[in-house]
Enzyme design. Structure first.
Site, PDB file in Angstrom:
ATOM      1  CB  THR A 107      -1.013   0.023   1.171  1.00 40.02           C
ATOM      2  OG1 THR A 107      -2.010   1.019   0.911  1.00 40.02           O
ATOM      3  CG2 THR A 107      -0.356   0.287   2.511  1.00 40.02           C
ATOM      4  CB  CYS A 157      -3.791   5.973   6.296  1.00 37.97           C
ATOM      5  SG  CYS A 157      -5.056   6.962   5.480  1.00 37.97           S
ATOM      6  CG  HIS A 167      -4.488   2.343   3.296  1.00 37.96           C
ATOM      7  ND1 HIS A 167      -3.448   2.585   2.435  1.00 37.96           N
ATOM      8  CD2 HIS A 167      -4.822   3.559   3.816  1.00 37.96           C
ATOM      9  CE1 HIS A 167      -3.178   3.879   2.429  1.00 37.96           C
ATOM     10  NE2 HIS A 167      -4.006   4.484   3.266  1.00 37.96           N
TER      11      HIS A 167
END
Length: 164
Positions: free
Chosen positions: A25, A31, A48
């Site tokens: 990711t 995040c 995520h």
């Protein structure tokens, strides 16, 4: 790290790999990229996570991958469906930066630190040990989890490459 089987995980997304692949990711700022891994079965999962709690959800149909409190249980269910055993799961995570400085540090502006806290709380509640983390700071990260070696690779412009 170059591997042929790369499973991409987008923002507010989650996915699993059960065939020795790499989960990747990008764009982790506030995040959190959370990895769950069953070493014996070689089943890995990545979420995520964008926000700490689904209690703040405004959408009528909740994206389970978006929130720490819903993404982690959903990831576990998908991994169990592929053959993972919950009692063997371990976790690693990265991200949770405080990307912007604010004059007033209200809790609402601490999204990154709150994401980290919420993920840790869920892992503790589910009795999943957190074996490594690279969280905080004020910079972005890209992560890859190599499920053949059980290694989380973290890339950032500021600090280069780190493995946990």
């Amino acid at each position: 790290m170059i591997q042929q089987n790369v499973v991409k995980v987008g923002m507010a997304d989650l996915n699993i790999s059960s065939d020795g692949g790499t989960l990747r990711t990008t764009g982790l700022g506030s995040c959190v990229g959370l990895i769950l891994f069953d070493e014996r079965s070689r089943i890995a999962g990545m979420a995520h996570v964008m926000l700490p709690s689904s209690e703040i959800a405004r959408e009528s149909s909740i994206n389970l991958a978006k929130y720490a409190d819903t993404a982690i249980p959903e990831l576990i269910e998908r991994m169990k469906g592929a053959g993972a055993t919950t009692s063997r799961l371990i976790a690693k995570m990265a991200g949770g930066s405080q990307m912007f400085a604010f004059a007033m540090q209200s809790d609402a502006m601490r999204i990154g630190p709150r994401n980290v806290e919420s993920c840790k709380e869920m892992l503790m509640r589910l009795d999943i040990p957190l074996l490594g983390e690279d969280t905080g700071g004020n910079y972005g990260r890209t992560i890859e989890f190599d499920s053949t070696r059980g290694i989380l690779l973290i890339r950032s412009v500021q600090l280069g490459i780190k493995e946990i």
